[in-house]
Motif scaffolding. Sequence first.
Motif, PDB file in Angstrom:
ATOM      1  N   ALA A 108      -0.800  -8.548  -7.659  1.00 48.91           N
ATOM      2  CA  ALA A 108       0.122  -8.866  -6.125  1.00 48.91           C
ATOM      3  C   ALA A 108       1.247  -9.652  -5.994  1.00 48.91           C
ATOM      4  N   VAL A 109       2.326  -9.152  -7.142  1.00 49.31           N
ATOM      5  CA  VAL A 109       3.474  -9.551  -6.685  1.00 49.31           C
ATOM      6  C   VAL A 109       4.126  -7.783  -7.564  1.00 49.31           C
ATOM      7  N   LEU A 110       3.467  -7.212  -8.291  1.00 49.15           N
ATOM      8  CA  LEU A 110       3.920  -5.912  -7.922  1.00 49.15           C
ATOM      9  C   LEU A 110       3.703  -4.763  -6.358  1.00 49.15           C
ATOM     10  N   THR A 111       1.842  -5.451  -5.463  1.00 46.88           N
ATOM     11  CA  THR A 111       2.355  -4.082  -4.581  1.00 46.88           C
ATOM     12  C   THR A 111       2.725  -4.939  -3.285  1.00 46.88           C
ATOM     13  N   HIS A 112       3.652  -5.929  -2.875  1.00 45.39           N
ATOM     14  CA  HIS A 112       3.473  -7.352  -1.534  1.00 45.39           C
ATOM     15  C   HIS A 112       5.089  -6.338  -1.091  1.00 45.39           C
ATOM     16  N   SER A 113       5.609  -6.272  -2.006  1.00 43.24           N
ATOM     17  CA  SER A 113       6.857  -5.332  -1.257  1.00 43.24           C
ATOM     18  C   SER A 113       6.643  -3.572  -0.311  1.00 43.24           C
ATOM     19  N   PHE A 114       7.500  -3.859   0.902  1.00 43.30           N
ATOM     20  CA  PHE A 114       7.446  -2.964   1.254  1.00 43.30           C
ATOM     21  C   PHE A 114       8.153  -1.695   0.852  1.00 43.30           C
ATOM     22  N   SER A 115       8.904  -1.985  -0.503  1.00 41.70           N
ATOM     23  CA  SER A 115       9.765  -0.707  -0.055  1.00 41.70           C
ATOM     24  C   SER A 115       9.053   0.342  -1.447  1.00 41.70           C
TER      25      SER A 115
END
Length: 217
Positions: A108-115
């Motif tokens: 979840a943390v890995l994939t949350h970012s737009f970048s």
Amino acid sequence: MTDLLTADAFAPHQTLAAQLLAHATEGDDGSHDLAHIHRVFRNAMRIRAGEGGDAKVLAAAVLLHDCVAVEKNSPLRSQASRLAAEKASGILADLGWAEDKIAAVAHAVLTHSFSANIPPQTIEAKILQDADRLDAIGMVGVARCFYIAGRLGSGLYHPGDPDAEHRPLDDRRFAIDHFPAKLLKLSDGFQTDTGRALAQERHQRLEQFLTLFRDEI
């Protein structure tokens, strides 16, 4: 900020928050501070009420999604969520979490970012991405945009061509360029039905702000 926002603000996960708040943020970025973490938590809990998912995994992912700070203009920006996922995994391992739960939080943390541009695969990851992106649009998103522009030394807008009709967008130089470059695109990429409905309302607020801003300049 920790004296202004306590673990009780993250009820019913205040016990977990008491363990993780000290790791939740680093640096002095007021757009990614504990107030941001709390807003994302509230967004996430609201979305989960309509979508389901593992509440503890989601709460931990929210609390740790920005545990590594990387400035917007850093060459490492696209790696921020990966670094945060690795740090979060270590923190939860030290607390005795099971490997499968750690992996769920890390994803979840890995994939949350737009970048990062990595598609979320689990409901918890989808909710975190939606909850975090909600904080980037609407009136809070406007405030965060101009706050970050100030940190980076950007101008408010190009005085000769504010709408970028005859020039390429450059949101490193002009804050208002960040709206068409990114913010106005975010509502199209929401992962859950609940998040999508909330995003449409906030997207309309972005458009209203731009209309008023253009009128004044």
